[in-house]
Every structure is written in C-alpha cells, then in structure tokens.
Design a protein around this motif. Sequence first.
Motif, short mmCIF file in Angstrom:
data_model
loop_
_atom_site.label_atom_id
_atom_site.label_comp_id
_atom_site.label_asym_id
_atom_site.label_seq_id
_atom_site.Cartn_x
_atom_site.Cartn_y
_atom_site.Cartn_z
N GLN A 31 3.76 -0.61 10.73
CA GLN A 31 3.50 0.82 10.57
C GLN A 31 4.76 1.62 10.26
OE1 GLN A 31 3.64 -0.91 13.30
NE2 GLN A 31 3.90 0.29 15.15
N PHE A 32 5.92 0.97 10.39
CA PHE A 32 7.18 1.64 10.10
C PHE A 32 7.75 1.24 8.74
CE2 PHE A 32 7.30 1.32 14.89
CZ PHE A 32 6.95 2.65 15.09
N GLY A 33 6.98 0.46 7.97
CA GLY A 33 7.39 0.15 6.61
C GLY A 33 7.33 1.39 5.73
N SER A 34 8.17 1.45 4.72
CA SER A 34 8.26 2.65 3.88
C SER A 34 6.93 2.96 3.19
CB SER A 34 9.36 2.48 2.83
OG SER A 34 9.12 1.32 2.04
N GLY A 35 6.21 1.95 2.75
CA GLY A 35 4.93 2.19 2.10
C GLY A 35 3.92 2.81 3.03
N PHE A 36 3.84 2.30 4.25
CA PHE A 36 2.86 2.85 5.20
C PHE A 36 3.25 4.26 5.60
CE2 PHE A 36 0.79 3.71 9.20
CZ PHE A 36 -0.50 3.25 8.97
N VAL A 37 4.53 4.50 5.85
CA VAL A 37 4.97 5.84 6.22
C VAL A 37 4.68 6.83 5.09
CG1 VAL A 37 6.98 7.26 6.82
CG2 VAL A 37 6.72 4.98 7.81
N GLY A 38 4.70 6.35 3.84
CA GLY A 38 4.36 7.20 2.72
C GLY A 38 2.90 7.64 2.75
N VAL A 39 2.03 6.82 3.32
CA VAL A 39 0.61 7.16 3.44
C VAL A 39 0.37 7.96 4.72
CG1 VAL A 39 -1.75 6.27 3.53
CG2 VAL A 39 -0.04 5.12 2.14
N ASN A 40 1.03 7.56 5.79
CA ASN A 40 0.91 8.30 7.05
C ASN A 40 2.29 8.51 7.66
OD1 ASN A 40 0.34 9.47 9.47
ND2 ASN A 40 -1.02 7.87 10.22
N PRO A 41 2.85 9.69 7.52
CA PRO A 41 4.18 9.96 8.07
C PRO A 41 4.23 9.88 9.58
CG PRO A 41 3.16 11.98 7.28
CD PRO A 41 2.29 10.85 6.81
N ASN A 42 3.07 9.83 10.22
CA ASN A 42 3.01 9.70 11.68
C ASN A 42 3.04 8.24 12.14
OD1 ASN A 42 2.83 10.97 14.25
ND2 ASN A 42 0.66 10.47 14.36
N SER A 43 3.02 7.29 11.20
CA SER A 43 3.14 5.85 11.50
C SER A 43 2.09 5.36 12.49
CB SER A 43 4.54 5.51 12.03
OG SER A 43 5.50 5.66 11.00
N LYS A 44 0.86 5.85 12.34
CA LYS A 44 -0.25 5.39 13.17
C LYS A 44 -1.39 4.92 12.28
CE LYS A 44 1.62 6.88 17.08
NZ LYS A 44 2.07 5.97 18.17
N ILE A 45 -2.09 3.87 12.73
CA ILE A 45 -3.28 3.45 12.00
C ILE A 45 -4.46 4.29 12.48
CG2 ILE A 45 -2.42 1.11 11.63
CD1 ILE A 45 -5.26 1.58 14.03
N PRO A 46 -5.48 4.46 11.65
CA PRO A 46 -5.66 3.94 10.30
C PRO A 46 -5.10 4.92 9.26
CG PRO A 46 -7.67 5.00 11.02
CD PRO A 46 -6.70 5.11 12.17
N ALA A 47 -4.89 4.40 8.05
CA ALA A 47 -4.51 5.24 6.92
C ALA A 47 -5.28 4.76 5.70
CB ALA A 47 -3.01 5.15 6.67
N LEU A 48 -5.66 5.69 4.85
CA LEU A 48 -6.50 5.39 3.69
C LEU A 48 -5.88 5.95 2.43
CD1 LEU A 48 -9.48 4.40 2.83
CD2 LEU A 48 -10.07 6.83 2.95
N LEU A 49 -5.95 5.18 1.36
CA LEU A 49 -5.60 5.67 0.04
C LEU A 49 -6.85 5.59 -0.84
CD1 LEU A 49 -2.08 4.33 -1.06
CD2 LEU A 49 -2.83 6.71 -0.93
N ASP A 50 -7.25 6.71 -1.39
CA ASP A 50 -8.38 6.75 -2.32
C ASP A 50 -7.81 6.80 -3.73
OD1 ASP A 50 -10.67 7.09 -3.77
OD2 ASP A 50 -11.35 8.88 -2.71
N HIS A 51 -7.99 5.72 -4.49
CA HIS A 51 -7.48 5.65 -5.85
C HIS A 51 -8.44 6.27 -6.86
CE1 HIS A 51 -3.91 2.96 -5.21
NE2 HIS A 51 -4.55 2.79 -4.07
N ALA A 52 -9.58 6.75 -6.37
CA ALA A 52 -10.54 7.42 -7.25
C ALA A 52 -11.05 8.69 -6.58
CB ALA A 52 -11.70 6.49 -7.59
N PRO A 53 -10.16 9.64 -6.29
CA PRO A 53 -10.61 10.88 -5.64
C PRO A 53 -11.48 11.70 -6.59
CG PRO A 53 -8.32 11.07 -6.31
CD PRO A 53 -8.71 9.64 -6.54
N LYS A 54 -12.24 12.60 -6.02
CA LYS A 54 -13.19 13.38 -6.82
C LYS A 54 -12.52 14.23 -7.88
CE LYS A 54 -17.30 13.83 -3.90
NZ LYS A 54 -18.23 14.78 -3.23
#
Length: 301
Positions: A95-118
């Motif tokens: 959870q402290f990896g740079s990629g995960f922190v980029g999705v969730n700056p709070n470093s907690k699961i869960p985190a979601l990336l939607d590659h097809a937002p509305k």
Amino acid sequence: MTDKSPADNFPAGYEPGKAWTWDKGNGGEFAGINRPIAGPTHEKELPVGKHPLQLYSLGTPNGVKVTIMLEELLAAGHSDAEYDAWLINIGQGDQFGSGFVGVNPNSKIPALLDHAPKDGGKPLRVFESASILMYLAEKFGAFLPTELRARTEAMNWLFWQMGSAPFLGGGFGHFYAYAPMKIKYAIDRYAMETKRQLDVLDRHLAENQFMAGKEYTVADMAIWPWYGNLAMGQAYGDAGDFLEVQGYKNLQRWTAEIFARPAVKRGRMVNRRSGELSEQLHERHDASDFDTKTADKVATA
C-alpha cells in the motif's frame, strides 16, 4: 481531568511527554506497517488487467464490501461491471508503493481505477470504500434507491457504518486480538461500544428486512462484512462468544439472509488470504477464476 498518580498509569509511571515521539516497536501485530507520515516508501507501478474496472485490495471487511458489490452487479446482469482484483499485501507494504499511493494517497485498501468513466476522460481514481460503493451504484444505477426517503435511509446506514466500524475494528478488535498486551480498560471500553452498536442494528432489523427497509442496498453491503462477520463468530478469534453475538436474533436473521446470496459468497473470497484454501481467491480476473484458481487448486496444480 482528574489528577491521577503516574504510578496508577499503564505502564506504571507513564506520563505523556510534551510532544509525542514515534516508538517503532510499539503497536502490536501491525506495528511493522504503521507510521506517522504519508506518501510512498518505494517505487512500484500497479498492474493493469483487461477490464475497465481495476480493483487493488485485500479481503478485509473494507475490501469485501467492494467485491460483494461488484459480484452483485454482475449477478444482476451488469456485464460492464467485470473487473480485475489485484492483491495488495499490506503486511508487505504494498500500500506504500508509488502506484498505489497515486490511486489512494491515504495508503488504505480498497482503491479502484475506472478506465472507462462516464465522462470518457482519463482513468478515474476512487478511494474510501463508501465512495467506491456509491460510485459503482451511480455508475450502474443499482443498489441505491432513487426514491428520496429510501435513498436517504440507505445513505444514513452507509455512513453509520463508516463512522461506527473503527470502534469495532481499530478499537475492540485491536485491543482484544492484536495489541501486545491485554488492557482491561481498553477492552471494556470498546466491548461496551461494540455491543451498543450491535444493539442498534438488532433493534433496527427487528422492523426492517434490510438496512434501508425492504430493499437490499449498498448499506447492507457495507455493514455485513463487519457486523455480519462478527455475528457469525468469524472475527477476532473467539470475540463472538465474548460479545455473546448469538443473542442478537434480528442481526442473526439478517446475517444469514445476506450470507445466503451467491454473490456475497463469491465476493468474500476475492483477495482473501485466510481461512479455508477453497475460499481464497487471491486475485480475480475472470468469473471462471472461482472454479479454477482458488488457493487449494493453485496449490495442487
């Protein structure tokens, strides 16, 4: 504040200093992953699978909320809710990896990336489990009532869970099961609050089939992994016996009804790393993975 002798403190003689200092050896079972600062500790990109919805999570109650929601969406016929679920091993600091922190700056699961937002734009990050549940409910138009009163009731209970569960998990669960020593004062304080919360649920469910009334919603999906799991005696060792959870009959009825749902059974398997191997699906990238890639099958392959 009442003046007390430092000799009566725990440990005896302890007094808070003028400023808090970090004791890296303190904190119990999870001391190795706790720290008083945010941000990444290392560079690590997140993997990306074939589906628009990319979930980065672990099969804790907060993670299970989202995988239940995704499996319920698929069961309801929302084929665009297909997803990849990648394991974030918090014990190893993923959870402290740079990629995960980029999705969730709070470093907690869960985190979601939607590659097809509305809006058709770049991938959209969503973090905090209640935010993810609401985002998915609104994206697919499911499991969140549109009628004012029912929607408000669902939202009431969704946010009740977000405010209440830290007393169960970080409070009672920590001091009962994970702290480096048993502290009666802490256990008594949080056991009392947890039982009060169980009574809140039990009284409400005496008059309602589900949390928002007659309709199964995101509120049920948020509350069940925490309080349903406890009601089944599957949280914090023997905590169910300690808290006498069988006495909450209406909560037990609701817990069993939710647990009987096939999507719930699937959702609680995803990213799971404990319990029966046949109930652990460490990563999920296709619906067929439940039949072919559970931990017991991988171990014997």
